[in-house]
Design a protein around this motif. Structure first.
Motif, PDB file in Angstrom:
ATOM      1  N   GLU A  73       0.854  -1.177   0.000  1.00 38.06           N
ATOM      2  CA  GLU A  73       0.000   0.000   0.000  1.00 38.06           C
ATOM      3  C   GLU A  73       0.898   1.238   0.000  1.00 38.06           C
ATOM      4  O   GLU A  73       1.744   1.398   0.880  1.00 38.06           O
ATOM      5  N   ASN A  75       1.015   5.364  -0.118  1.00 41.48           N
ATOM      6  CA  ASN A  75       0.289   6.619   0.095  1.00 41.48           C
ATOM      7  C   ASN A  75       1.184   7.781  -0.340  1.00 41.48           C
ATOM      8  O   ASN A  75       2.330   7.898   0.104  1.00 41.48           O
ATOM      9  N   TYR A 120      -3.996  14.004  -2.120  1.00 40.48           N
ATOM     10  CA  TYR A 120      -3.563  12.735  -1.550  1.00 40.48           C
ATOM     11  C   TYR A 120      -4.057  11.592  -2.420  1.00 40.48           C
ATOM     12  O   TYR A 120      -5.192  11.603  -2.892  1.00 40.48           O
ATOM     13  N   GLU A 122      -3.858   7.112  -2.854  1.00 43.95           N
ATOM     14  CA  GLU A 122      -3.466   5.838  -2.262  1.00 43.95           C
ATOM     15  C   GLU A 122      -3.483   4.769  -3.348  1.00 43.95           C
ATOM     16  O   GLU A 122      -4.448   4.660  -4.112  1.00 43.95           O
TER      17      GLU A 122
END
Length: 253
Positions: A73, A75, A120, A122
């Motif tokens: 993952e 970010n 932002y 992800e």
């Protein structure tokens, strides 16, 4: 008697030659100061208006395994800043040689005010048997645009060249210069807890014109561009910082 008279004449001529050599003005050496020439100690101070724009990003990774699938993952915070400052200060110290080139240190800084865009993203990458797929997950935060305030500084080594040495030329005082060094900056987003900071190797180039106001002091104007390749690189297209400035200069030497 004749030999003594000859010796006296030789001594008188030698004395006249020595006195003449002592009274004659000495020629400037490579680095010895001379009127309206760039020799010896060199110091230039400039201040003016500057525009700064950059794109930077910050990344955090977390990798774990689930049902034999390796999942990463990722970010990423993206920052885009545009801002102005007045004044931006720059200082150069060094030595000028042969009325042609000055070698010097370079230090500048400025406090900028403008706008900061922040968003932002992800991403999730899944790998199984060396086959990987990456997908963009739903945004957890909306894009934001806020007032931004930043501090930027550059430290390096450089040179300034004055190619037109003829004092009667209209181009006398024209200069070009450049420097290599390191840039650091920090930008605070107003009304938010987020701050973008980065730095990296940088170069800057400058050109302009100076006019002598006395034997060793000149004033002028300079146009400068600086570019930094940011060190904290998470997204290839978000790794540059740039500044363009127009400044007044006061130079000695």
């Amino acid at each position: 008697m004749k030999s003594k008279l000859f010796e006296i004449i030789v001594l008188m001529v030698a004395g006249l030659v020595f006195a003449q050599s002592e009274s004659a003005p000495s020629e400037p050496t490579v680095a010895k100061p001379a009127p309206r020439e760039h020799r010896g100690f060199y110091n230039s101070v400039s201040f003016g208006a500057a525009y700064n724009w950059y794109k930077s990003s910050r990344e955090n990774d977390d990798t774990y395994t689930e049902n034999e699938v390796e999942i990463t993952e990722r970010n990423v915070d993206y920052f885009e800043f545009d801002g102005f400052t007045f004044p931006m200060f720059e200082f150069k110290f060094g030595v000028a040689m042969a009325n042609l080139v000055a070698l010097h240190t370079v230090f500048n800084f400025g406090f900028f005010a403008g706008s900061e865009d922040w968003f932002y993203r992800e991403y999730e990458k899944a790998c199984l048997d060396n086959r990987c797929t990456e997908t963009e997950k739903m945004k957890e935060r909306e894009e934001e645009s806020s007032d931004g305030f930043g501090f930027r500084t550059f430290v390096g080594l450089g040179s300034t060249v004055y190619p037109f040495r003829d004092k009667t030329s209209a181009l006398n005082g024209f200069f070009v210069g450049g420097a290599l060094g390191y840039t650091m900056f920090l930008t605070y987003i107003d009304g938010d807890a987020h701050a973008a900071g980065d730095g990296g190797p940088a170069f800057q180039v400058e050109m302009g014109k100076e006019w002598w106001i006395n034997d060793h002091l000149s004033i002028g104007v300079g146009l400068e561009f600086a570019h930094t390749s940011l060190s904290v690189v998470s997204v290839e297209s978000y790794k540059s910082d740039n500044v363009i400035s127009l400044s007044l200069r006061l130079t000695r030497g």
